[in-house]
Design a protein around this motif. Sequence first.
Motif, mmCIF file in Angstrom:
data_model
loop_
_atom_site.group_PDB
_atom_site.id
_atom_site.type_symbol
_atom_site.label_atom_id
_atom_site.label_comp_id
_atom_site.label_asym_id
_atom_site.label_seq_id
_atom_site.Cartn_x
_atom_site.Cartn_y
_atom_site.Cartn_z
ATOM 1 N N UNK A 166 38.720 37.372 36.218
ATOM 2 C CA UNK A 166 39.952 36.927 35.563
ATOM 3 C C UNK A 166 40.989 36.615 36.632
ATOM 4 N N UNK A 167 41.379 35.352 36.794
ATOM 5 C CA UNK A 167 42.436 35.024 37.750
ATOM 6 C C UNK A 167 43.759 35.660 37.326
ATOM 7 N N UNK A 168 44.705 35.688 38.236
ATOM 8 C CA UNK A 168 46.005 36.302 37.949
ATOM 9 C C UNK A 168 46.652 35.639 36.744
ATOM 10 N N UNK A 169 47.096 36.454 35.789
ATOM 11 C CA UNK A 169 47.675 35.928 34.553
ATOM 12 C C UNK A 169 48.747 36.884 34.047
ATOM 13 N N UNK A 170 49.731 36.320 33.340
ATOM 14 C CA UNK A 170 50.734 37.127 32.655
ATOM 15 C C UNK A 170 50.271 37.520 31.250
ATOM 16 N N UNK A 171 49.204 36.894 30.789
ATOM 17 C CA UNK A 171 48.650 37.207 29.473
ATOM 18 C C UNK A 171 47.671 38.378 29.624
ATOM 19 N N UNK A 172 48.206 39.567 29.596
ATOM 20 C CA UNK A 172 47.387 40.742 29.873
ATOM 21 C C UNK A 172 46.344 40.992 28.791
ATOM 22 N N UNK A 173 46.574 40.506 27.581
ATOM 23 C CA UNK A 173 45.577 40.698 26.524
ATOM 24 C C UNK A 173 44.277 39.989 26.870
ATOM 25 N N UNK A 174 44.366 38.845 27.548
ATOM 26 C CA UNK A 174 43.160 38.142 27.987
ATOM 27 C C UNK A 174 42.425 38.979 29.032
ATOM 28 N N UNK A 175 43.169 39.535 29.956
ATOM 29 C CA UNK A 175 42.553 40.381 30.992
ATOM 30 C C UNK A 175 41.866 41.585 30.368
ATOM 31 N N UNK A 176 42.477 42.183 29.344
ATOM 32 C CA UNK A 176 41.876 43.349 28.698
ATOM 33 C C UNK A 176 40.551 42.979 28.026
ATOM 34 N N UNK A 177 40.499 41.802 27.412
ATOM 35 C CA UNK A 177 39.252 41.364 26.769
ATOM 36 C C UNK A 177 38.145 41.175 27.806
ATOM 37 N N UNK A 178 38.514 40.624 28.960
ATOM 38 C CA UNK A 178 37.537 40.444 30.025
ATOM 39 C C UNK A 178 37.057 41.803 30.540
ATOM 40 N N UNK A 179 37.986 42.726 30.714
ATOM 41 C CA UNK A 179 37.613 44.057 31.204
ATOM 42 C C UNK A 179 36.713 44.776 30.200
ATOM 43 N N UNK A 180 36.986 44.612 28.907
ATOM 44 C CA UNK A 180 36.161 45.272 27.888
ATOM 45 C C UNK A 180 34.719 44.764 27.898
ATOM 46 N N UNK A 181 34.529 43.539 28.349
ATOM 47 C CA UNK A 181 33.183 42.951 28.354
ATOM 48 C C UNK A 181 32.362 43.341 29.573
ATOM 49 N N UNK A 182 32.978 43.988 30.553
ATOM 50 C CA UNK A 182 32.250 44.365 31.769
ATOM 51 C C UNK A 182 31.255 45.479 31.477
ATOM 52 N N UNK A 183 30.093 45.382 32.105
ATOM 53 C CA UNK A 183 29.052 46.389 31.977
ATOM 54 C C UNK A 183 28.552 46.782 33.360
ATOM 55 N N UNK A 184 28.130 48.042 33.537
ATOM 56 C CA UNK A 184 27.581 48.456 34.838
ATOM 57 C C UNK A 184 26.355 47.626 35.205
ATOM 58 N N UNK A 185 26.252 47.296 36.480
ATOM 59 C CA UNK A 185 25.155 46.454 36.946
ATOM 60 C C UNK A 185 24.141 47.280 37.712
ATOM 61 N N UNK A 186 22.943 46.752 37.765
ATOM 62 C CA UNK A 186 21.883 47.418 38.505
ATOM 63 C C UNK A 186 20.852 46.407 38.945
ATOM 64 N N UNK A 187 19.701 46.887 39.325
ATOM 65 C CA UNK A 187 18.642 45.995 39.739
ATOM 66 C C UNK A 187 18.971 45.270 41.024
ATOM 67 N N UNK A 188 18.846 43.932 40.996
ATOM 68 C CA UNK A 188 19.083 43.133 42.197
ATOM 69 C C UNK A 188 20.522 43.194 42.657
ATOM 70 N N UNK A 189 21.433 43.529 41.740
ATOM 71 C CA UNK A 189 22.856 43.563 42.085
ATOM 72 C C UNK A 189 23.327 44.981 42.388
ATOM 73 N N UNK A 190 22.413 45.893 42.572
ATOM 74 C CA UNK A 190 22.792 47.270 42.857
ATOM 75 C C UNK A 190 23.458 47.352 44.229
ATOM 76 N N UNK A 191 24.382 48.287 44.360
ATOM 77 C CA UNK A 191 25.084 48.463 45.631
ATOM 78 C C UNK A 191 26.581 48.430 45.411
ATOM 79 N N UNK A 192 27.308 48.762 46.462
ATOM 80 C CA UNK A 192 28.769 48.790 46.403
ATOM 81 C C UNK A 192 29.310 48.066 47.616
ATOM 82 N N UNK A 193 29.835 46.878 47.397
ATOM 83 C CA UNK A 193 30.322 46.034 48.482
ATOM 84 C C UNK A 193 31.850 46.071 48.500
ATOM 85 N N UNK A 194 32.388 47.107 49.089
ATOM 86 C CA UNK A 194 33.837 47.288 49.098
ATOM 87 C C UNK A 194 34.510 46.279 50.025
#
Length: 359
Positions: A166-194
């Motif tokens: 989600x790019x920077x936005x003043x419409x925080x409700x859109x950001x919340x919807x995007x955040x709610x759709x996030x799921x933990x990843x695994x498999x080929x995308x496993x790891x933590x790239x800080x």
Amino acid sequence: MHLEGMAGELSFENPEFLWLAPLALFVAWWWGRRSRPALRFSDVSRFGPRPGRRATAARRGSPALRGLACLLLVVACAGPRRPDLVTQLPAKGIALVVALDVSGSMGAEDVVWTPNTPPVSRLEAARRALKLFLAGGAAPDGTAFDPRPGDAVGLVAFAAVPETVCPATLNHSVLFKVADALQPKGGADAGTNIGDSLAEAVIRLDAADQKSRVLILLSDGEHNILKEDVRDAQRPGIDRTLKPREAAQLAANLGVRVYTIDAGGDPPLGAPPDAVAQRFAGRKALKDVAEMTGGKSFQATSGAELLAAYREISLLEKTDDRAPIYRRYFDYYAWCAGAALVLLLSAHALDRTAWRTMT
């Protein structure tokens, strides 16, 4: 320039145009002195000046209307406006990007959000805390968060590879919807790239025009991505990954403050020495990132600790969301220009009808 009256404070956006006001007197004088069309006639004795108030009004009316129209045009150019003393627009807040860990471990349901309730996943707790931080409201312990409507907020989700969801936005409700759709990843995308996640968030903040730019990174692990791990189709041309300290130096150079939240907790009892050392090294890396950029590092393994971290960040990055400089204005230049047009058309019509016969 400001004029005060019963209707409030009247000001002009471009007051320098008011210096042209005397031009209205010149227009009226010139129109009254101009020569009129004449006809040849054998006897003009009966065409002397016609006495009476009507004739005088006709001779003076046309110059007066045109002079007044000129004055109204000058006032329109000056931009008259009056502030709305009731409604104030939100002030411009900070530019904020949240880098949120969505690796597989963030799905662990071990976070006590409120006492005597089933634990929630680390990712769900992070979502709830973010919503309270931005939208405001009462926390489970009864304390209240003030809303931050003026902050332009973006979201970067990361595991092995960071992604701006989600790019920077003043419409925080859109950001919340995007955040709610996030799921933990695994498999080929496993790891933590800080490291690369910090860099991705800094790039987004560098494009923001706000003076204050802040990055919040929440992770439950340590940077464990090697350069060989990012040589894939998702990142063509990349042959190495940034380390957290390298990304922190980039943020510091660009004036971005980074706040880190370690949601991983202490290593479990009986963990191998290498795992213990890695856990504490990861925590120190997050602390170093925050210190290098002028931010602060937090540890949060419960809902109360997570909300306490966001509450302190909110106090450190306090913005005044109401400011008269951002007040809405009612503009009157269009009314002045419209009135000037009506006066000119009226004078033109009267010159060719009633005033022609009266003078």
